[in-house]
Design an enzyme around this catalytic site. Sequence first.
Site, short mmCIF file in Angstrom:
data_model
loop_
_atom_site.label_atom_id
_atom_site.label_comp_id
_atom_site.label_asym_id
_atom_site.label_seq_id
_atom_site.Cartn_x
_atom_site.Cartn_y
_atom_site.Cartn_z
N ASP A 1 -5.75 19.98 22.56
CA ASP A 1 -6.82 19.04 22.59
C ASP A 1 -6.65 18.31 23.60
OD1 ASP A 1 -5.04 17.72 22.06
OD2 ASP A 1 -5.85 16.19 20.22
N LYS B 1 -12.95 18.30 23.43
CA LYS B 1 -13.66 17.76 23.86
C LYS B 1 -14.93 19.10 23.80
CE LYS B 1 -14.27 13.58 26.55
NZ LYS B 1 -13.85 13.49 28.29
N MET C 1 -3.23 3.27 25.83
CA MET C 1 -4.71 3.25 25.32
C MET C 1 -5.63 2.10 25.92
SD MET C 1 -4.72 5.41 22.49
CE MET C 1 -3.52 4.68 20.83
#
Length: 540
Positions: free
Chosen positions: A36, A58, A181
């Site tokens: 992914d 995506k 993140m």
Amino acid sequence: MSNVCVYLVGSGPGDPGLMTVRGAELLAAADILIYDYLAGETFAGRVKPSAELVYVGKKGFSAHVTQPEINALLVQKAHELESRGGGSIVRLKGGDPFVFGRGGEEALALAAEGIPFEVVPGVTSGIAAPAYAGIPVTHRGVASSVTFVTGHEDPTKNVSALDWDALAKLSQVGGTICFYMGMRNLELIARQLKDRGVSPDTPVALVRWGTTNAQQTLVACLDDVAQRAREASFGAPAIILVGPVAGLRDQMRWFEDRPLFGRTIVVTRSRSQASTFSTQLSGLGANVVEFPTIEFAEPDDFGPLDAAIAHIERYDWVVFTSVNGVDAFFGRLAAFARGDVPCDASAVPAATARCLRGDARALADARVAAIGPATAARLRDYGIIADAIPGQYRGEAVFDAIATESKRCGIDLSAAHVLIARAQVARDTLPDLLRAAGAQVDVAPAYQTVQPVAEKANDLVAMLEAGDVDAITFTSSSTARNLMAMLDGSEDVLRRTQLFSIGPITTKTLVDAGFEVTAEAEEYTIPGLVETLVAAFGRR
Ligand code: SAH
């Protein structure tokens, strides 16, 4: 469901070499690969040809496949495999699957359905990106703990899952805090810590695209890191590392100091030959752009080679003048052994014995010459140790090496049979010299080189025009000629970069076409050319 297994595999942080051995083995054996993220493209090339690839990243430009959809897909694919008799699924995840990777959710979904699964940990970016930036996440006397934290949640929201007081306390005693993140919340993260008494001077390192050749590192302090990141347009994906260990980078940086780091180098060899060269360059830090200017095809006529193979026992010498010639010869020999080669039955008896298996035993009675170390190395892959390897890549030198070895082992060159398996178009120096010495020489084209369709030339031209290419490498005259032909009128764009040549013949081709060659390899080999590039670009 005992004949199906889903492996949740960590791919590591980006450098393809950082996947575990177990992960790589499972990947190579997988029937289905589910991945992914973009780095997955590298790994998609490592599965077996029959494997099914499912990309769940995506879609188009925006929407992602949602986590529940991925969970459901894993279950569905497992059932599909079972109905086909079983097999294995590799679910590839960046870094470690269980560190902010939602691998736990996927494992739970599989467990709920009774589908067997295994987890293969990966190297997590929170450790690896700092390591490649020259920062140990713990260090004796400096940092006694490292805490992995999500920087994704809004630190100002009322009920936080993070205990900022505890994080601040750890930080105040030197503990390393590693945020994943977190780039969008960088300013808020810094403020949360400062507000709780962490010194504004505390070093902070940002490491973006860690372990890849695009790696960027910024070291600042808690007080100015957000502003400096803004100024440098420093965005995700990055690790934010807070703590005094970040200050150690100055002394320990290594990755970005490799000689070709950040250089974009174009490799014009054929796709099948590029890999060793490309691997060496990227190992030294270069971004390698492969633009193959040569493809290999069968020769127009296999007749001479087939006739030679059918009488392979008659040769005293078999000469190979390129790696590709070795592959093409053994490819044809194997086809011969399989019976795929039309041949005159009267020619066969002795040959069938020799060529029965299409392996090295066909050359059991011959001496074998290789033009250079790469060709000799390829011969070794087929189980043959060359008897003659000249010191120079010229017909004269090959002749001398053959003459010397013949004398040593009592072969009378004037009565010898010599087979030269080579490209369809090649120089006649060697056959002429051998014939002049009295040998009976069979020249057998084993392959020919052709120019690929120039579909990607526009991309290369655009990169050159933008000044994004530091060097183009030419490993033969044909790479130079073909590249110019493929640029089809835009050859002048080659003046926007530096041209590196493997040796004098290639250099001459470029110079005759009106181009300046920045440097030529001293030793006319791929390692020689690598050395030349390193000398030219040196350390930053
Ligand atoms: N499971 C992954 C983390 C996934 S969360 C792991 O173990 O590494 C995604 C975050 O990981 C990104 O926002 C970034 O903070 C970090 N990350 C992933 N790859 C990275 C890389 N190559 N360099 C720096 N940070 C990276």
